[in-house]
Design a protein around this motif. Structure first.
Motif, PDB file in Angstrom:
ATOM      1  N   GLU A  78      40.142  38.875  38.060  1.00  0.00           N
ATOM      2  CA  GLU A  78      40.292  38.348  39.429  1.00  0.00           C
ATOM      3  C   GLU A  78      40.117  36.823  39.392  1.00  0.00           C
ATOM      4  O   GLU A  78      39.071  36.330  38.944  1.00  0.00           O
ATOM      5  CB  GLU A  78      39.204  38.980  40.327  1.00  0.00           C
ATOM      6  CG  GLU A  78      39.132  38.418  41.736  1.00  0.00           C
ATOM      7  CD  GLU A  78      40.281  38.868  42.637  1.00  0.00           C
ATOM      8  OE1 GLU A  78      40.995  39.828  42.281  1.00  0.00           O
ATOM      9  OE2 GLU A  78      40.456  38.244  43.694  1.00  0.00           O
TER      10      GLU A  78
ATOM     11  N   LEU B 260      36.340  41.291  46.977  1.00  0.00           N
ATOM     12  CA  LEU B 260      37.115  40.264  46.292  1.00  0.00           C
ATOM     13  C   LEU B 260      38.093  39.552  47.237  1.00  0.00           C
ATOM     14  O   LEU B 260      38.176  38.314  47.214  1.00  0.00           O
ATOM     15  CB  LEU B 260      37.873  40.885  45.114  1.00  0.00           C
ATOM     16  CG  LEU B 260      36.974  41.435  43.985  1.00  0.00           C
ATOM     17  CD1 LEU B 260      37.808  42.200  42.968  1.00  0.00           C
ATOM     18  CD2 LEU B 260      36.191  40.320  43.298  1.00  0.00           C
TER      19      LEU B 260
ATOM     20  N   LEU C 259      36.828  45.251  39.677  1.00  0.00           N
ATOM     21  CA  LEU C 259      37.042  44.410  38.499  1.00  0.00           C
ATOM     22  C   LEU C 259      37.207  45.307  37.274  1.00  0.00           C
ATOM     23  O   LEU C 259      36.727  46.441  37.252  1.00  0.00           O
ATOM     24  CB  LEU C 259      35.852  43.468  38.294  1.00  0.00           C
ATOM     25  CG  LEU C 259      35.674  42.377  39.341  1.00  0.00           C
ATOM     26  CD1 LEU C 259      34.361  41.633  39.122  1.00  0.00           C
ATOM     27  CD2 LEU C 259      36.850  41.392  39.285  1.00  0.00           C
TER      28      LEU C 259
END
Ligand SMILES: Cc1cc2nc3c(=O)[nH]c(=O)nc-3n(C[C@H](O)[C@H](O)[C@H](O)COP(=O)(O)OP(=O)(O)OC[C@H]3O[C@@H](n4cnc5c(N)ncnc54)[C@H](O)[C@@H]3O)c2cc1C
Length: 443
Positions: free
Chosen positions: A294, A87, A278
């Motif tokens: 996110e 991420l 997540l």
């Protein structure tokens, strides 16, 4: 925007519709659609219906032909599974170590068929059904006919496979755990109608029946051993102690089989999201605009647990219409359009000569009054679930062109007298119209 890269992981229906909508809405950056399967996006419902029955060709299930994506400048990369998501770096990694950077990401990784949890699930002749390859293999196994086919699971897919298998002239046994099929989805009364449909068409439907193990010889399936009532109660203990479930006499009946199909549900493909950090519950958790926790990362389709504004909680829907409509809506959200997805869940089925559409909120229908219109014995009717005077779900069986009105009725939240719903001389449009005209009727 031109330099931005929007990547969609999961080239199923939801992913394809999202890519399509990005272009339709004028996004002129790079659009990449990555799929684990070596196929361009296709729709799955025919895999247990007309494609399995041999009445639809392979190309008919494609969402679009390959040239269409090229014409839209959508880069489709089949056979390209994403193995990691980082991420912080906005980076995807593939099995060969290759990487791809994204500016915005949509996860539409769908779900996988749940395998048989006991022994024997890996024998030749035991089938799962999720992909077009699965369906083609199953079709080849069913096509010769006169085989003993055992379907484990009396849900939608199990029942549809049973119908296709009978169509090829096989002996078909369906094993289900509840008292009637589909009880959790549509209740006992409607479930009983499906049970009768199958029995009338020669299916040996055995309910309240569990499977202890799948049996085989020389690596090929030969049958399934049923659980005994006592076996069910002690299965946990026996497994914990590493012992079998008793002597031959105490063990359950064996149903012989040449082909076994496992239809016991699907599990969302959340691994990538989970490993990346997540938020994942039943599926990837997103708000009503498909945003994960996110920024810049979205999820949609079978894999997403989406906040539903009408229900006031998250809902994961494993149905075609959701992939179709929500895929588009997620793309709009990626483009920063205001989105609040509140479609009424919809699904359909085809089994033997019965076609059915259902729209509604299953959970609200659970304690609702069931009201019928039409002829149940001829399997040509509408059913409405009425809770607190309002229609919360509706189904049409072998009656067509009414589902939009059923949805309007649900959405309107108007109070309706069940006797009016029962009255086949009253069109649904007139019921909706009259209630809207009556002052205070919608309150
Ligand atoms: C046999 C069958 C019959 C059905 N019949 C009906 C029906 O009658 N009515 C109805 O409403 N619904 C039906 N459904 C359900 C419907 O098909 C699904 O709801 C729909 O396919 C969901 O679409 P999706 O795009 O979210 O996921 P999927 O169709 O599952 O697509 C997800 C794709 O993502 C890929 N993927 C997963 N992980 C990765 C990764 N790490 N990297 C790259 N790619 C990845 C998968 O391989 C898959 O191709 C049926 C489903 C099946 C299997």
């Amino acid at each position: 925007m031109k330099s931005e890269t929007y990547v969609i992981v999961g080239a199923g229906l939801a992913g394809a519709r999202a890519a399509e909508a990005l272009r339709a809405e004028g996004f002129d950056g790079r659009v990449v659609l990555l799929g684990e399967e070596a196929e361009y996006p296709y729709i799955r419902p025919p895999l247990s219906k007309d494609y399995l029955a041999g009445t639809s060709a392979r190309h008919s299930i494609d969402v679009h032909q390959a040239e269409w994506y090229a014409g839209q400048d959508i880069e489709v990369l089949p056979g390209r599974a994403v193995t990691a998501l980082t991420l912080d770096a906005r980076r995807l990694t593939f099995a060969d170590g290759g990487t791809l950077r994204y500016d915005r990401l949509l996860l539409s990784t769908g779900a996988a068929a749940r395998p048989f949890p006991g022994d024997g699930g890996d024998l030749a002749g035991v089938h799962l059904l999720r992909t077009v390859g699965d369906s083609t293999r199953l079709k080849e196994a069913l096509e010769p006919g006169r085989r003993r086919v055992v379907v484990v699971g009396a849900g939608w897919i199990g029942l549809e496979v049973a119908a296709a298998a009978r169509g090829y002239g096989n002996d078909v046994t369906v094993l289900g755990q509840g008292a009637v099929p589909l009880e959790r989805a549509v209740g006992a009364e409607i479930g009983a109608i499906f049970a009768q449909l199958h029995r009338d068409n020669g299916v040996d439907l055995r309910m309240e029946t569990g499977v202890a193990e799948i049996l085989g010889a020389d690596g090929r399936v030969t049958g399934v051993r049923l659980e005994t009532a006592a076996g069910r109660a002690t299965a946990g203990e026996a497994a914990a102690e590493g012992v079998g479930s008793g002597t031959d006499e105490e063990r359950g009946e064996v149903v012989p089989a040449d082909v076994v199909v496992i239809g016991i549900g699907a599990t969302p493909n959340t691994r990538l999201a989970l490993d990346a950090g997540l938020e994942v519950a039943d599926g990837i958790v997103v708000d009503a605009a498909f945003r994960t926790n996110e920024p810049g990362v979205y999820a949609v389709g079978d894999v997403a647990s989406v906040f539903h504004p009408v229900l006031g909680h998250h809902l994961r829907v494993e149905h075609w219409a959701n992939a179709e409509n929500a895929g588009r809506a997620a793309a709009l959200s990626m483009l920063d359009r205001a989105v609040s997805y509140e479609e009424i869940p919809y699904f359909y089925t085809d089994q033997f000569d019965l076609g059915m559409e259902y729209s509604g909120y299953g959970e609200l229908a659970r304690d609702a009054e069931l009201v019928f219109r039409g002829d149940r014995s001829a399997r040509e009717f509408l059913a409405f679930w009425v809770a607190d005077g309002r229609v919360v779900a509706g189904m049409n069986v072998n009656v067509w062109g009414v589902n939009d009105s059923v949805q309007t009725l649900i959405r309107s939240r108007i109070r309706v007298d069940p006797s009016v719903l029962r009255d086949g001389t009253r069109s649904l449009e007139s019921i909706i119209g009259q209630a809207v005209e009556a002052p205070g009727a919608g309150s």
